[in-house]
Design an enzyme around this catalytic site. Structure first.
Site, PDB file in Angstrom:
ATOM      1  N   TYR A  58      13.969  31.687 -10.844  1.00  0.00           N
ATOM      2  CA  TYR A  58      13.388  33.057 -11.318  1.00  0.00           C
ATOM      3  C   TYR A  58      13.322  32.901 -13.009  1.00  0.00           C
ATOM      4  O   TYR A  58      14.331  32.344 -13.691  1.00  0.00           O
ATOM      5  CB  TYR A  58      14.455  34.196 -10.965  1.00  0.00           C
ATOM      6  CG  TYR A  58      13.911  35.334 -11.490  1.00  0.00           C
ATOM      7  CD1 TYR A  58      12.954  36.129 -11.066  1.00  0.00           C
ATOM      8  CD2 TYR A  58      14.598  35.875 -12.501  1.00  0.00           C
ATOM      9  CE1 TYR A  58      12.324  37.513 -11.468  1.00  0.00           C
ATOM     10  CE2 TYR A  58      14.369  37.393 -12.938  1.00  0.00           C
ATOM     11  CZ  TYR A  58      13.050  37.942 -12.391  1.00  0.00           C
ATOM     12  OH  TYR A  58      12.800  39.251 -12.812  1.00  0.00           O
ATOM     13  N   LYS A  85      15.262  44.313  -4.760  1.00  0.00           N
ATOM     14  CA  LYS A  85      14.335  43.920  -4.209  1.00  0.00           C
ATOM     15  C   LYS A  85      14.611  44.260  -2.470  1.00  0.00           C
ATOM     16  O   LYS A  85      14.677  45.484  -2.463  1.00  0.00           O
ATOM     17  CB  LYS A  85      14.171  42.296  -4.035  1.00  0.00           C
ATOM     18  CG  LYS A  85      14.510  41.652  -5.649  1.00  0.00           C
ATOM     19  CD  LYS A  85      13.022  42.137  -6.399  1.00  0.00           C
ATOM     20  CE  LYS A  85      13.005  42.261  -7.763  1.00  0.00           C
ATOM     21  NZ  LYS A  85      13.504  40.737  -8.355  1.00  0.00           N
TER      22      LYS A  85
HETATM   23  C1  LIG Z   1      14.035  40.156  -9.511  1.00  0.00           C
HETATM   24  C2  LIG Z   1      14.755  39.019  -9.734  1.00  0.00           C
HETATM   25  C3  LIG Z   1      15.886  38.704 -10.425  1.00  0.00           C
HETATM   26  C4  LIG Z   1      16.422  39.619 -11.576  1.00  0.00           C
HETATM   27  O1  LIG Z   1      16.434  40.943 -10.969  1.00  0.00           O
HETATM   28  P1  LIG Z   1      16.240  42.403 -11.909  1.00  0.00           P
HETATM   29  O2  LIG Z   1      17.019  43.377 -10.921  1.00  0.00           O
HETATM   30  O3  LIG Z   1      14.956  42.369 -12.147  1.00  0.00           O
HETATM   31  O4  LIG Z   1      17.114  42.185 -12.809  1.00  0.00           O
HETATM   32  C5  LIG Z   1      16.595  37.543 -10.573  1.00  0.00           C
HETATM   33  N1  LIG Z   1      16.485  36.727  -9.413  1.00  0.00           N
HETATM   34  C6  LIG Z   1      15.192  36.905  -8.505  1.00  0.00           C
HETATM   35  C7  LIG Z   1      15.207  35.718  -7.434  1.00  0.00           C
HETATM   36  C8  LIG Z   1      14.358  37.980  -8.564  1.00  0.00           C
HETATM   37  O5  LIG Z   1      13.493  38.007  -7.692  1.00  0.00           O
END
Ligand SMILES: *Cc1c(COP(=O)(O)O)cnc(C)c1O
Length: 385
Positions: free
Chosen positions: A106, A201
């Site tokens: 990421y 997510k």
């Molecule tokens: C979105 C995401 C993050 C970061 O998360 P936030 O909630 O935006 O801080 C970290 N790792 C993965 C794989 C992601 O998709």
């Protein structure tokens, strides 16, 4: 009491029954009759609730729920996924330590590792992820962390977690399980010590809350990381935790439907003449397919595919109707993104190539709508060849 006093002191009702849903304890602190219990609660995460930056019952309900889903002993909820990732890394590393990380990560995590190297004297070695010997060769006496993602964005790369974790010996294995969710993989069962999520997510799942969580196999590690998270101040607001718990209740249903839709769309895209390549791990042609099939119970529903070039990519993402052009993933609605011009714009040509991204790459987060409506929208926007 007079009115100025009465308006300040609303009683919390005592209950003789139990609420069906987790109540929102939207309070910054708790009052005590027992001074010793108060003092004790400030020193550990499992004492009495004192102050919501330290611990809060709604936040605890979320932590316990995700810890159980991941098969861990305790969890630490945070204000974002990056909050969980940065707290875990900072709490468990110091200047002079060494990290082994997979190359496909990421973007925010890559940037954080770069900062740790430049400003805090932590060195990082990047590995491919399919070859345990590469990890063995990278190990040094000062290696403290092996950092992996279950399913990487946007190429669907899956590292061989069981083999790499075994090769890492007693090094702390941290796995970002955001793309898989505990429905498709429980990394602790395959050798991980800490699992992190962006609950923004799939766990939240409704694109209405930002959050993160770290789950620990070991209670002592959880306690140490909690101390650091409390100092950093990355703990979440109770309302964010409450929304995430609300999302969690349908996680199993959503993940199944996401996966079902993704399988249909990935196969139809792969057969379309305008699509050069589909990077869904479930396709037998994907370079991580065999590794993924070995320890995942599904292949995820956020993946990418390649159109001919940047012009085709840009035209496609702006000509969809039902599907929105937006960041993030894992919500009930289907989203697209053009990584080269947005999420991965800071990468050099070389880094883009290493991440498997071209100007024509499209990232699709498949939602839970009727798959035929999704296909109609995609097919209408795909270039005629
Ligand atoms: C979105 C995401 C993050 C970061 O998360 P936030 O909630 O935006 O801080 C970290 N790792 C993965 C794989 C992601 O998709």
């Amino acid at each position: 009491m007079r009115v100025d006093t009465r308006v300040v002191h609303t009683d919390v009702p005592a209950l003789t029954s139990k609420p069906l849903a987790v109540p929102l304890y939207q309070t910054s602190g708790f009052s005590f009759d027992d001074l010793d219990a108060f003092a004790d609660g400030m020193t550990r995460p499992d004492g009495a609730f004192v102050y919501s930056r330290l611990a809060n019952p709604t936040v605890r309900a979320l932590e316990d729920a995700v810890a159980a889903l991941e098969g861990g002993t305790a969890a630490l909820a945070t204000a974002s996924g990056m909050g969980a990732i940065s707290a875990v890394l900072m709490a468990n590393l110091k200047a002079g330590d060494h990290v082994i990380a997979q190359r496909a990560l990421y973007g925010g995590t890559l940037a954080f590792l770069r900062d740790l190297a430049e400003r805090w004297g932590v060195t990082v070695t990047y590995v491919g992820g399919h070859d345990a010997d590469e990890v063995r060769a990278a190990l040094r006496p000062e290696t403290k962390v092996l950092y992996l993602e279950t399913i990487a964005n946007p190429t669907g790369h899956v590292s061989d977690l069981p083999a790499l974790a075994a090769a890492a010996g007693d090094v702390l294995v941290v796995v970002d399980n955001t793309f898989a969710s505990p429905l498709l993989c429980r990394p602790i069962e395959h050798g991980a010590d800490v699992v992190v999520h962006s609950t923004t997510k799939y766990l939240g799942g409704h694109s209405d809350v930002t959050g993160g969580v770290a789950v620990f196999a070991d209670t002592a590690r959880h306690h140490r990381t909690w101390h650091y998270a409390v100092e950093l101040g990355v703990t979440p607001d109770p309302f964010a935790a409450w929304l995430t718990i609300r999302g969690l209740r349908t996680l199993a249903l959503r993940v199944r439907k996401h996966e079902e839709n993704a399988a249909v769309l990935a196969r139809r895209l792969a057969d379309h003449p305008a699509v050069r390549k589909v990077h869904w791990t479930g396709l037998e042609t994907h370079p991580s397919h065999a590794v993924a099939a070995g320890f995942l119970t599904g292949f995820g529903s956020a993946f990418s595919f390649d159109l001919a070039d940047a012009a085709a990519g840009r035209a496609f993402v702006t000509s969809l109707g039902l599907i929105s052009l937006a960041p993030s993933l894992g919500g009930v609605e289907t989203l697209v993104l053009h990584p080269a011009s947005t999420s991965h714009r800071q990468l050099t040509e070389e880094q883009l190539a290493a991440s498997g991204i071209t100007g024509g790459t499209i990232r699709l987060s498949v939602g839970i709508e009727d798959v035929e409506d999704l296909w109609d929208d995609l097919a209408r926007a795909l270039p005629v060849v």
